[in-house]
Design an enzyme around this catalytic site. Structure first.
Site, PDB file in Angstrom:
ATOM      1  N   HIS A 176      -7.830  -7.655   0.759  1.00 30.60           N
ATOM      2  CA  HIS A 176      -7.935  -8.963   1.409  1.00 30.60           C
ATOM      3  C   HIS A 176      -8.383 -10.070   0.448  1.00 30.60           C
ATOM      4  O   HIS A 176      -8.420 -11.238   0.844  1.00 30.60           O
ATOM      5  CB  HIS A 176      -8.912  -8.901   2.584  1.00 30.60           C
ATOM      6  CG  HIS A 176      -8.475  -8.010   3.699  1.00 30.60           C
ATOM      7  ND1 HIS A 176      -7.250  -8.104   4.310  1.00 30.60           N
ATOM      8  CD2 HIS A 176      -9.116  -6.974   4.336  1.00 30.60           C
ATOM      9  CE1 HIS A 176      -7.133  -7.192   5.258  1.00 30.60           C
ATOM     10  NE2 HIS A 176      -8.256  -6.487   5.288  1.00 30.60           N
ATOM     11  N   ASP A 212      -3.086   0.445   4.749  1.00 29.82           N
ATOM     12  CA  ASP A 212      -4.260   0.072   5.533  1.00 29.82           C
ATOM     13  C   ASP A 212      -3.826  -0.431   6.909  1.00 29.82           C
ATOM     14  O   ASP A 212      -2.719  -0.954   7.082  1.00 29.82           O
ATOM     15  CB  ASP A 212      -5.019  -1.024   4.798  1.00 29.82           C
ATOM     16  CG  ASP A 212      -6.402  -1.273   5.363  1.00 29.82           C
ATOM     17  OD1 ASP A 212      -7.357  -0.658   4.871  1.00 29.82           O
ATOM     18  OD2 ASP A 212      -6.515  -2.086   6.302  1.00 29.82           O
ATOM     19  N   HIS A 214      -4.719  -2.984   8.389  1.00 26.44           N
ATOM     20  CA  HIS A 214      -4.646  -4.441   8.423  1.00 26.44           C
ATOM     21  C   HIS A 214      -3.819  -4.947   7.245  1.00 26.44           C
ATOM     22  O   HIS A 214      -3.866  -4.379   6.158  1.00 26.44           O
ATOM     23  CB  HIS A 214      -6.049  -5.049   8.372  1.00 26.44           C
ATOM     24  CG  HIS A 214      -6.966  -4.477   9.408  1.00 26.44           C
ATOM     25  ND1 HIS A 214      -7.826  -3.433   9.128  1.00 26.44           N
ATOM     26  CD2 HIS A 214      -7.128  -4.763  10.717  1.00 26.44           C
ATOM     27  CE1 HIS A 214      -8.496  -3.112  10.231  1.00 26.44           C
ATOM     28  NE2 HIS A 214      -8.076  -3.902  11.208  1.00 26.44           N
ATOM     29  N   ASP A 302      -7.880   3.493   7.882  1.00 31.24           N
ATOM     30  CA  ASP A 302      -8.407   2.976   9.144  1.00 31.24           C
ATOM     31  C   ASP A 302      -7.340   2.858  10.231  1.00 31.24           C
ATOM     32  O   ASP A 302      -7.637   2.417  11.347  1.00 31.24           O
ATOM     33  CB  ASP A 302      -9.110   1.636   8.946  1.00 31.24           C
ATOM     34  CG  ASP A 302      -8.312   0.652   8.113  1.00 31.24           C
ATOM     35  OD1 ASP A 302      -7.246   1.025   7.588  1.00 31.24           O
ATOM     36  OD2 ASP A 302      -8.752  -0.503   7.977  1.00 31.24           O
ATOM     37  N   TYR A 341     -13.377   3.818   8.028  1.00 31.55           N
ATOM     38  CA  TYR A 341     -14.777   3.573   8.363  1.00 31.55           C
ATOM     39  C   TYR A 341     -15.393   4.610   9.282  1.00 31.55           C
ATOM     40  O   TYR A 341     -16.575   4.497   9.599  1.00 31.55           O
ATOM     41  CB  TYR A 341     -14.900   2.166   8.971  1.00 31.55           C
ATOM     42  CG  TYR A 341     -14.272   1.134   8.074  1.00 31.55           C
ATOM     43  CD1 TYR A 341     -14.917   0.714   6.916  1.00 31.55           C
ATOM     44  CD2 TYR A 341     -13.001   0.629   8.344  1.00 31.55           C
ATOM     45  CE1 TYR A 341     -14.325  -0.196   6.060  1.00 31.55           C
ATOM     46  CE2 TYR A 341     -12.402  -0.288   7.484  1.00 31.55           C
ATOM     47  CZ  TYR A 341     -13.066  -0.687   6.343  1.00 31.55           C
ATOM     48  OH  TYR A 341     -12.473  -1.575   5.494  1.00 31.55           O
TER      49      TYR A 341
END
Length: 359
Positions: A176, A212, A214, A302, A341
């Site tokens: 990010h 990922d 996201h 995740d 996570y």
């Protein structure tokens, strides 16, 4: 490169310094919540990979040039000195805040065309680089983020020396982080630095595939106008209300010389192995046909069903098969850790991916 039979041992580049970043908490919709990107992630992954017989190698200091090839020097300078600037201010005594967190952002909505200056106070200056309030900076953040880059570059070194596959246990994650900003629990873009280093080694075209949950808005932004680095991502649809909200849509294809070198495959909430693996396979085929000389995998886990940070439902077997799909590109590959996570399953998910890519 892919071969049948048992998975081979993969070199794992890690650094104890990556444990030093302690976000303590995140500020989400104005509320301090417990941080999820915690140092225990490192040890959970190490334990699982050691048990699988992978080879653990401690990272060594690496040069700045690849990092400065994807990040503006002002961002790097801010990250390096932000915690000391904060500690020299009144924040701990006044409000009990020991972490750097912005309180305003000099967006066009604020400056409205006025000639904006650089803010003197660090709590204001932070908004020039941070784009959210979740990504706090503490005393160990810069050492950890820089060590995460060293892990990525160490894995690149191994691949350039002939290893077909190397894994970087980079923490904090990076996808990010944009050319000029940080957010999403990311400070420096480890995967982008790895891709830049591969390009600087003489490889004419590199692919980054992001698994990922996201969208990796930072990696996409870094390479959006470049034809020499492809970026492909499968992620939960930002239009459904998920980070990074504003970008990550299917019609973002790159711009200028990079048009066609960006590919986003957003998925609906609740998507599991079937649609997720279809998307991974599509990206693998795209990369395989693009004439790339090396691959970087942004391995966020995740998207797994138990992870609290996304609504996707991918299984450990799904991650193993994803590794097989990307191994079929037959490209030397650097795998860089991103999100993931849920500590009880985190290490096993990373191990599952590597078992697929290494067979």
């Amino acid at each position: 490169m892919s071969q049948s039979g048992a998975a081979r041992a993969v070199p794992v580049v890690w650094s104890p310094t990556t444990r030093e970043h302690d976000p303590r908490h995140e500020v989400w919709v104005g509320v301090a919540t417990d941080g999820t990107e915690v140092a225990a992630r490192v040890d959970t992954i190490l334990e699982a990979l050691r048990a699988e017989g992978h080879v653990l190698l401690e990272a060594t200091p690496q040069p700045d040039e690849p990092m400065l090839g994807v990040h503006d020097g002002e961002l790097v300078g801010f990250l390096r000195g932000a915690s000391e600037r904060w500690a020299a201010g009144p924040y701990a005594a006044l409000v009990g805040q020991e972490r750097v967190v912005p309180y305003l952002f000099p967006t066009p909505a604020m400056t409205a065309g006025l000639p904006a200056r650089t803010a003197t106070a660090v709590h204001a200056d932070a908004g020039r680089f941070a784009y959210d309030t979740m990504t706090l900076i503490g005393p160990g953040t810069w050492p950890a983020a820089r060590a995460a880059v060293d892990c990525a570059l160490g894995a690149v070194e191994l691949v350039l020396d002939g290893e077909p596959l190397a894994y970087a246990l980079s923490r904090p994650p990076g996808h990010h982080a944009t050319p000029t900003g940080f957010g999403g629990s990311c400070y420096l873009n480890n995967a982008a630095v790895a891709a830049q280093a591969l390009r600087m080694s003489g490889i004419e075209r590199v692919a980054v595939v992001d698994l990922d949950a996201h969208h990796g808005n930072g990696t996409s932004a870094i390479f959006y106008e470049r034809p020499d680095v492809l970026y492909g991502s499968v992620h939960v649809d930002p239009a459904a209300g998920w980070f990074p909200h504003y970008v990550g849509h299917a019609d973002e294809l790159g711009a200028g010389p990079g048009e066609g070198a960006n590919r986003n495959l957003p998925l609906p909430e609740g998507a599991g192995d079937g649609p997720w693996l279809d998307a991974v396979g599509t990206l693998a085929d795209w990369v395989g046909a693009a004439g790339c000389g090396a691959l970087v995998v942004s391995l966020g886990v995740d998207a797994a069903a138990d992870d609290p940070e996304s609504p996707l439902e991918v299984t450990a077997e799904g991650y193993r098969i994803a590794g097989e799909f990307l191994a079929r590109t037959d490209l030397p590959a650097v795998v860089v850790q991103e999100g993931g996570y849920h500590l009880p399953t985190l290490g096993g998910l990373v191990a599952a991916y590597l078992s697929g890519h290494a067979t």
